[in-house]
Design an enzyme around this catalytic site. Structure first.
Site, PDB file in Angstrom:
ATOM      1  N   LYS A 195       0.845  -1.195   0.000  1.00 24.53           N
ATOM      2  CA  LYS A 195       0.000   0.000   0.000  1.00 24.53           C
ATOM      3  C   LYS A 195       0.885   1.251   0.000  1.00 24.53           C
ATOM      4  O   LYS A 195       2.041   1.194   0.449  1.00 24.53           O
ATOM      5  CB  LYS A 195      -0.891   0.026   1.261  1.00 24.53           C
TER       6      LYS A 195
HETATM    7  C1  LIG Z   1     -10.038  -1.726  -0.932  1.00 24.97           C
HETATM    8  C2  LIG Z   1      -9.428  -2.630   0.121  1.00 24.97           C
HETATM    9  N1  LIG Z   1     -10.100  -2.845   1.274  1.00 24.97           N
HETATM   10  C3  LIG Z   1      -9.597  -3.617   2.249  1.00 24.97           C
HETATM   11  C4  LIG Z   1      -8.370  -4.239   2.118  1.00 24.97           C
HETATM   12  C5  LIG Z   1      -7.913  -5.149   3.204  1.00 24.97           C
HETATM   13  O1  LIG Z   1      -6.697  -4.799   3.767  1.00 24.97           O
HETATM   14  P1  LIG Z   1      -5.806  -5.917   4.511  1.00 24.97           P
HETATM   15  O2  LIG Z   1      -5.193  -6.771   3.444  1.00 24.97           O
HETATM   16  O3  LIG Z   1      -4.786  -5.119   5.255  1.00 24.97           O
HETATM   17  O4  LIG Z   1      -6.698  -6.682   5.425  1.00 24.97           O
HETATM   18  C6  LIG Z   1      -7.627  -4.044   0.947  1.00 24.97           C
HETATM   19  C7  LIG Z   1      -6.318  -4.703   0.810  1.00 24.97           C
HETATM   20  O5  LIG Z   1      -5.831  -5.058  -0.216  1.00 24.97           O
HETATM   21  C8  LIG Z   1      -8.169  -3.223  -0.082  1.00 24.97           C
HETATM   22  O6  LIG Z   1      -7.505  -3.009  -1.227  1.00 24.97           O
END
Ligand SMILES: Cc1ncc(COP(=O)(O)O)c(C=O)c1O
Length: 380
Positions: A195
């Site tokens: 990210k």
């Molecule tokens: C739009 C979106 N929401 C939620 C997430 C979830 O994040 P995490 O992988 O840290 O749980 C991501 C991760 O790729 C995402 O791109």
């Protein structure tokens, strides 16, 4: 064939912050404060200042960051939560995990973000059917670009709904100089390593100006704790961020504004050089995107050939997303606004993302631009 290009290269950034992160790691190893150590509190304060919100809770992932507010609002069976379909699974997954119903909404063909008019249609349909209670809108800041928050705030207030920003990709994005927290009730993000603001493992964060809600989320984060963690007043979970990850985000946060500027410059160069041959995600005037991905549309069924031509030129490309959520096995039984999502369908056929990170130098950008132009010409 020339030197291959990385899709995302975290190396140059790591070299910039390595010494400072290692110094923090040494202190954490020496003190043994691996869980809820001082770096966690320091990070939460730094993020509150950065995001302009009074309450910040670090947590275990971006997925935790979405579950915590929805659970704190008591969203569950019988509730409708409106989500875009053209997004990563976690956005709708958390809704379904809590037993609520995800209602899928279409997006706009130029920004790729949720369409406010289609959202209104979805809310009206749920109200007319009278089976579910509309509770919350989850916006996604797709590929780093803030959703149309001024419109979503009006809709949320008009219908009495909560507005949760899934800023996993777009934390740090602004609209007319205002952060997303100026519009949303809660902002959630992910610190997954790739990210724009990432750690070196899993991590996430949730922010709000609502102190009461924050207190419930703090309790949910540690097993529904009351006065201490062995006093359990509600059903919660373990959603803590560990101290080592907090140390990483703290140091990366110091260079994050400059990195956003770099990403904006790269995206501007790409868009200027490519708009006559492909259709890049459009960034409306007055907006700053964190450009988590730089994505273009390649129309006319030529995307696969385009990607193969790019590969031949040593340039990796990735499809985000080849299937939107309403097309996925796990989510196709949930309702979609108007029963169809034509723009999401079209984007899944056409989108392709190019290499993007803050340290992509101009020579490499020029190679990528040339490869795109040649690949489009080769597949015409
Ligand atoms: C739009 C979106 N929401 C939620 C997430 C979830 O994040 P995490 O992988 O840290 O749980 C991501 C991760 O790729 C995402 O791109």
């Amino acid at each position: 064939m020339s030197q291959p290009i990385a899709f995302i290269d975290l190396g140059p950034q790591r070299d910039r912050v390595r010494d400072r992160i290692e110094a923090r790691f040494k202190r954490i190893f020496d003190t043994g404060a691996f869980i809820m150590g001082p770096d966690v509190a320091e990070l939460e304060e730094a993020l509150s200042r950065f995001g302009g919100m009074s309450e910040t809770l670090s947590c275990g992932s971006g997925t935790d960051a979405l579950i915590l507010p929805l659970a704190a609002w008591g969203i569950g069976p019988g509730d409708a939560v409106f989500v875009p379909s053209f997004t990563f699974a976690a956005t709708a997954e958390v809704v379904a995990m809590l037993g609520a119903t995800a209602i899928f909404v279409d997006c706009l063909p130029h920004t790729f973000n949720m369409d406010p008019d289609n959202l209104r249609l979805a809310i009206d349909e749920v109200r007319q059917a009278g089976k579910l209670k509309p509770r919350c809108i989850v916006t996604v800041d797709l590929f780093g670009q803030a959703a149309d928050y001024p419109s979503f705030r009006v809709i949320a207030d008009e219908y009495g709904l909560k507005l949760l920003s899934d800023a996993a990709q777009g934390y740090g994005a602004t609209i007319e100089g205002r952060m997303i927290g100026a519009f949303a009730d809660v902002v959630a993000t992910s610190f997954y390593p790739a990210k724009p603001l990432g750690c070196y493992g899993d991590g996430g964060m949730v922010q709000t100006n609502d102190a009461e809600l924050a207190a419930i989320m703090r309790s949910l984060r540690v097993h529904g704790s009351g006065t201490d963690r062995y006093d359990n007043v509600r059903i919660g979970m373990n959603a803590r961020m560990d101290t080592l990850q907090a140390a990483v985000v703290l140091e990366k946060l110091t260079i994050f504004p400059e990195e956003i500027e770099r990403r904006m410059r790269i995206a501007h160069r790409y868009t200027t050089a490519l708009s006559d041959v492909v259709t890049p995600q459009a960034l409306p005037n007055g907006m700053v995107s964190t450009w988590a991905q730089y994505t273009v549309r390649v129309a006319g069924g030529k995307r696969d050939a385009f990607m193969a031509a790019m590969r031949e030129r040593g340039v990796p490309t990735v499809i985000y997303y080849g299937k939107h959520l309403h097309q996925q096995t796990a989510y196709r039984h949930f309702p979609a606004a108007g029963g169809r999502l034509p723009v999401s369908d079209m984007l899944c056929e056409e989108v392709v993302s190019l290499p993007m990170h803050a340290y992509l130098d101009e020579a490499v950008q020029d190679r990528i631009v040339a490869a795109v132009r040649e690949s489009v010409a080769a597949t015409a």
